[in-house]
Design an enzyme around this catalytic site. Structure first.
Site, mmCIF file in Angstrom:
data_model
loop_
_atom_site.group_PDB
_atom_site.id
_atom_site.type_symbol
_atom_site.label_atom_id
_atom_site.label_comp_id
_atom_site.label_asym_id
_atom_site.label_seq_id
_atom_site.Cartn_x
_atom_site.Cartn_y
_atom_site.Cartn_z
ATOM 1 N N CYS A 1 0.899 -1.158 0.000
ATOM 2 C CA CYS A 1 0.000 0.000 0.000
ATOM 3 C C CYS A 1 0.932 1.200 0.000
ATOM 4 O O CYS A 1 1.571 1.490 1.018
ATOM 5 C CB CYS A 1 -0.907 0.029 1.224
ATOM 6 S SG CYS A 1 -1.862 1.554 1.264
ATOM 7 N N CYS B 1 -0.478 4.131 2.559
ATOM 8 C CA CYS B 1 -0.474 3.962 4.021
ATOM 9 C C CYS B 1 -0.207 2.504 4.371
ATOM 10 O O CYS B 1 0.902 2.027 4.228
ATOM 11 C CB CYS B 1 -1.759 4.493 4.632
ATOM 12 S SG CYS B 1 -3.261 4.013 3.755
ATOM 13 N N SER B 2 -1.242 1.781 4.798
ATOM 14 C CA SER B 2 -0.979 0.404 5.232
ATOM 15 C C SER B 2 -2.170 -0.503 4.946
ATOM 16 O O SER B 2 -2.437 -1.427 5.710
ATOM 17 C CB SER B 2 -0.656 0.392 6.725
ATOM 18 O OG SER B 2 -1.744 0.953 7.437
ATOM 19 N N CYS B 3 -2.922 -0.234 3.864
ATOM 20 C CA CYS B 3 -4.067 -1.072 3.526
ATOM 21 C C CYS B 3 -3.596 -2.511 3.326
ATOM 22 O O CYS B 3 -2.579 -2.750 2.669
ATOM 23 C CB CYS B 3 -4.760 -0.555 2.272
ATOM 24 S SG CYS B 3 -5.391 1.107 2.509
HETATM 25 FE FE FE Z 1 -3.280 2.014 2.942
#
Ligand code: FE
Length: 209
Positions: free
Chosen positions: A113, A116-118
């Site tokens: 991602c 961010c951190s999906c």
């Molecule tokens: Fe994300």
């Protein structure tokens, strides 16, 4: 240690991560209090959701992948409609579209991602620190083979590496290739070969038992 903290023997956040963490912790707490105050959710609902989140592990994803290795009809369903295929195991992703990515002898898929951190948390649990690191998010896009090498994953030159960028609405599950020497293994034993990293695409499934 490599540049994104992989193989860190002490898994502590670094200073810049600390600041970001503190910021989001305050923001998260404020949002939680507001939602409770407005009567949108109750404190116990939040607690339940957090416990459920923490109890989710990559074993969920491994169930899906092992079944895809064993059952060609399930495999077809998984690549056609991953949300429904996951739901067959009681794994529900009501608000996100799930796509399963097929690793083949010629195509290797890796997930990131960049924003961010999906992450497919319903299948893999909480993302590892390196997945959220700026180094991984930026480098895997530009030099995926180099990053994979740092994870100990060496791919032949004729394998195409595809990097998939997750979003809030779209999550990916890599279906690693089944190791060759596993015809004698049942579903449970196969599941144990399917690690978190193989389903992100930074590792290859291999027989270790
Ligand atoms: Fe994300």
């Amino acid at each position: 240690m490599d540049s994104f903290g992989h193989d860190h023997s002490h898994d502590h956040p670094h200073q810049s991560d600390d600041k970001i963490h503190a910021y989001y912790q305050i923001l998260g707490q404020a949002l939680k209090e507001l939602l409770i105050e407005k009567g949108i959710v109750s404190a116990s609902e939040i607690q339940y959701a957090m416990e459920r989140r923490e109890a989710t592990t990559p074993a969920n994803g491994a169930k899906v992948v092992a079944r895809a290795w064993l059952d060609s009809e399930y495999r077809k369903r998984l690549f056609m409609d991953a949300n429904s295929a996951a739901a067959e195991f009681g794994i529900e992703l009501p608000t996100t579209h799930l796509v399963a990515l097929e690793n083949t002898p010629k195509i290797h898929n890796v997930v990131v991602c960049t924003l961010c951190s999906c992450y497919p948390r319903d299948l893999l649990g909480l993302p590892p620190a390196w997945y959220k690191s700026k180094a991984y998010r930026s480098r895997v896009v530009c030099e995926p083979r180099e990053v994979l090498k740092e994870f100990g994953t060496l791919l032949p030159d004729d394998v195409e590496v595809r990097v998939h960028d997750s979003t809030a609405d779209l999550r990916y599950l890599v279906v690693p290739m089944r190791p060759d020497d596993t015809d004698d293994l049942g579903e449970d034993a196969l599941r144990s070969l399917i690690t978190r990293d193989t389903m992100i695409g930074v590792a290859l499934a291999g027989r270790t038992i």
